[in-house]
Design an enzyme around this catalytic site. Sequence first.
Site, PDB file in Angstrom:
ATOM      1  N   SER A   1      33.800  32.331  41.439  1.00 56.37           N
ATOM      2  CA  SER A   1      33.895  30.951  41.906  1.00 56.37           C
ATOM      3  C   SER A   1      33.938  30.879  43.419  1.00 56.37           C
ATOM      4  CB  SER A   1      35.128  30.291  41.304  1.00 56.37           C
ATOM      5  OG  SER A   1      36.214  31.177  41.304  1.00 56.37           O
TER       6      SER A   1
ATOM      7  N   HIS B   1      27.480  30.142  38.234  1.00 53.42           N
ATOM      8  CA  HIS B   1      28.865  29.665  38.207  1.00 53.42           C
ATOM      9  C   HIS B   1      29.045  28.485  37.250  1.00 53.42           C
ATOM     10  CE1 HIS B   1      32.447  27.690  40.401  1.00 53.42           C
ATOM     11  NE2 HIS B   1      32.874  28.513  39.475  1.00 53.42           N
TER      12      HIS B   1
ATOM     13  N   GLU C   1      26.417  26.008  38.800  1.00 51.27           N
ATOM     14  CA  GLU C   1      25.945  26.247  40.167  1.00 51.27           C
ATOM     15  C   GLU C   1      25.169  27.561  40.176  1.00 51.27           C
ATOM     16  OE1 GLU C   1      28.773  24.934  43.758  1.00 51.27           O
ATOM     17  OE2 GLU C   1      29.843  26.056  42.232  1.00 51.27           O
TER      18      GLU C   1
ATOM     19  N   ASN D   1      33.821  24.241  44.438  1.00 50.81           N
ATOM     20  CA  ASN D   1      35.155  24.680  44.848  1.00 50.81           C
ATOM     21  C   ASN D   1      35.431  24.465  46.326  1.00 50.81           C
ATOM     22  OD1 ASN D   1      35.996  25.326  42.312  1.00 50.81           O
ATOM     23  ND2 ASN D   1      35.192  27.413  42.396  1.00 50.81           N
TER      24      ASN D   1
HETATM   25  N1  CAA Z   1      35.578  23.520  24.022  1.00 51.28           N
HETATM   26  C1  CAA Z   1      34.899  22.604  23.302  1.00 51.28           C
HETATM   27  N2  CAA Z   1      35.165  21.284  23.371  1.00 51.28           N
HETATM   28  C2  CAA Z   1      36.168  20.886  24.177  1.00 51.28           C
HETATM   29  C3  CAA Z   1      36.910  21.793  24.969  1.00 51.28           C
HETATM   30  C4  CAA Z   1      36.581  23.167  24.869  1.00 51.28           C
HETATM   31  N3  CAA Z   1      37.224  24.121  25.566  1.00 51.28           N
HETATM   32  N4  CAA Z   1      37.827  21.103  25.693  1.00 51.28           N
HETATM   33  C5  CAA Z   1      37.654  19.809  25.380  1.00 51.28           C
HETATM   34  N5  CAA Z   1      36.660  19.682  24.472  1.00 51.28           N
HETATM   35  C6  CAA Z   1      36.120  18.460  23.910  1.00 51.28           C
HETATM   36  C7  CAA Z   1      37.074  17.775  22.979  1.00 51.28           C
HETATM   37  O1  CAA Z   1      36.939  18.268  21.674  1.00 51.28           O
HETATM   38  C8  CAA Z   1      36.620  16.350  23.084  1.00 51.28           C
HETATM   39  O2  CAA Z   1      35.458  16.152  22.304  1.00 51.28           O
HETATM   40  P1  CAA Z   1      35.087  14.714  21.662  1.00 51.28           P
HETATM   41  O3  CAA Z   1      35.066  13.740  22.805  1.00 51.28           O
HETATM   42  O4  CAA Z   1      33.744  14.947  21.063  1.00 51.28           O
HETATM   43  O5  CAA Z   1      36.170  14.459  20.698  1.00 51.28           O
HETATM   44  C9  CAA Z   1      36.228  16.210  24.539  1.00 51.28           C
HETATM   45  O6  CAA Z   1      35.943  17.541  25.008  1.00 51.28           O
HETATM   46  C10 CAA Z   1      37.307  15.604  25.380  1.00 51.28           C
HETATM   47  O7  CAA Z   1      38.480  16.374  25.214  1.00 51.28           O
HETATM   48  P2  CAA Z   1      39.933  15.775  24.914  1.00 51.28           P
HETATM   49  O8  CAA Z   1      39.802  14.516  24.128  1.00 51.28           O
HETATM   50  O9  CAA Z   1      40.769  16.882  24.364  1.00 51.28           O
HETATM   51  O10 CAA Z   1      40.582  15.501  26.297  1.00 51.28           O
HETATM   52  P3  CAA Z   1      40.041  14.731  27.545  1.00 51.28           P
HETATM   53  O11 CAA Z   1      39.276  13.514  27.209  1.00 51.28           O
HETATM   54  O12 CAA Z   1      41.235  14.643  28.413  1.00 51.28           O
HETATM   55  O13 CAA Z   1      39.000  15.761  28.225  1.00 51.28           O
HETATM   56  C11 CAA Z   1      38.498  17.462  29.724  1.00 51.28           C
HETATM   57  C12 CAA Z   1      39.343  17.050  28.540  1.00 51.28           C
HETATM   58  C13 CAA Z   1      37.029  17.492  29.328  1.00 51.28           C
HETATM   59  C14 CAA Z   1      38.952  18.862  30.100  1.00 51.28           C
HETATM   60  C15 CAA Z   1      38.713  16.426  30.894  1.00 51.28           C
HETATM   61  O14 CAA Z   1      40.080  16.233  31.127  1.00 51.28           O
HETATM   62  C16 CAA Z   1      38.056  16.849  32.183  1.00 51.28           C
HETATM   63  O15 CAA Z   1      36.871  16.691  32.387  1.00 51.28           O
HETATM   64  N6  CAA Z   1      38.865  17.405  33.133  1.00 51.28           N
HETATM   65  C17 CAA Z   1      38.382  17.877  34.411  1.00 51.28           C
HETATM   66  C18 CAA Z   1      37.750  19.218  34.241  1.00 51.28           C
HETATM   67  C19 CAA Z   1      37.253  19.777  35.545  1.00 51.28           C
HETATM   68  O16 CAA Z   1      37.361  19.200  36.605  1.00 51.28           O
HETATM   69  N7  CAA Z   1      36.686  20.984  35.455  1.00 51.28           N
HETATM   70  C20 CAA Z   1      36.201  21.681  36.600  1.00 51.28           C
HETATM   71  C21 CAA Z   1      37.268  22.626  37.025  1.00 51.28           C
HETATM   72  S1  CAA Z   1      36.741  23.517  38.457  1.00 51.28           S
HETATM   73  C22 CAA Z   1      35.900  24.793  37.850  1.00 51.28           C
HETATM   74  O17 CAA Z   1      35.767  25.023  36.686  1.00 51.28           O
HETATM   75  C23 CAA Z   1      35.330  25.669  38.872  1.00 51.28           C
HETATM   76  C24 CAA Z   1      36.111  26.849  39.213  1.00 51.28           C
HETATM   77  O18 CAA Z   1      35.527  27.850  39.524  1.00 51.28           O
HETATM   78  C25 CAA Z   1      37.589  26.820  39.342  1.00 51.28           C
END
Ligand code: CAA
Length: 291
Positions: A119, A140, A152, A190
Amino acid sequence: MTIKKIGVIGAGQMGSGIAHVCALSSYDVGLYDVSTDKIEEGLATINGNMARQVKSEKISEADRKAALERIAPYSSFEQFGDVDLVIESAIEDEDVKRKIFNDLCPHLKPDAMIGSNTSSISITRLAAGTDRPERFMGIHFMNPVPVMELVELIRGIATADEIFQEVREFVGTMDKSVAVAEDFPAFIVNRVLLPMINEAVYTLYEGVGSVEAIDKAMKLGANHPMGPLELADFIGLDTCLSIMQVLFDGLADSKYRPCPLLVKYVEAGWLGRKTNRGFYDYRGETPVPTR
Ligand code: CAA
């Protein structure tokens, strides 16, 4: 396209997600980690997340079953001999990644490609430590991999154009969208996201707001799906700290100074969701702020 079989190194949060999406897109996958326990945990995570997708009718039960059958547990780099593309997703530590590439490369076929899911670490530098810098690039994924649309793609200075195009095509087959980033510390997502999270930790550290207030403010005030502290716990506080350190060291600008409170949480081993404690305590039924 020559990519048919993928080797994923690391069965943690990101590696298991990568294996998950590759297998669902009909690629054969070898999933490697240092212990069978870690591979078992990774496979259980994949199984659970695919079950969620079946429940919400994103995939069928037959898709889940077929995808799981495409993932083989790998316990040695010797098993990577017929892999077309390796995606390394080990911990965010340059020495660990370099050692992996050093041990892995002698077992790869000559035209195998390597992608790192780092990342933040320099792709050019990681590539230079392998026997095939022209066949090496950054791939990424975002967390949670099965849900997030973006990947990415980062070229190292030596990455061949045809490799870049082939990987781009491969990412397209998984229903993901590509953003191309140049090889500078932490790339795009990031570079923007982590200073925001670090600033949220400073906001907490300086007493401007509580954990709850900061997360609520950004969720309801900026429409972020998660508050920055909740997101930090989700990413892992050790990963957040190491990305800030890469930005601080690589860009030599004090604006990237990791917040001392972030350092303290990592020193305590409170790394977020994966250790059940970070800015929130996850041991009970609902997360409780730890400050
Ligand atoms: N695998 C499969 N499906 C998943 C999952 C997983 N690990 N996590 C969540 N889901 C699915 C759920 O089943 C749900 O599906 P439906 O809508 O079809 O029912 C959907 O995703 C939404 O999940 P939830 O209802 O449990 O919860 P939510 O609406 O709060 O969403 C989230 C969860 C998608 C994680 C949302 O909170 C989100 O987008 N958060 C921000 C995530 C983010 O910013 N990620 C980037 C991080 S930075 C990075 O990754 C880079 C790095 O290098 C650090």
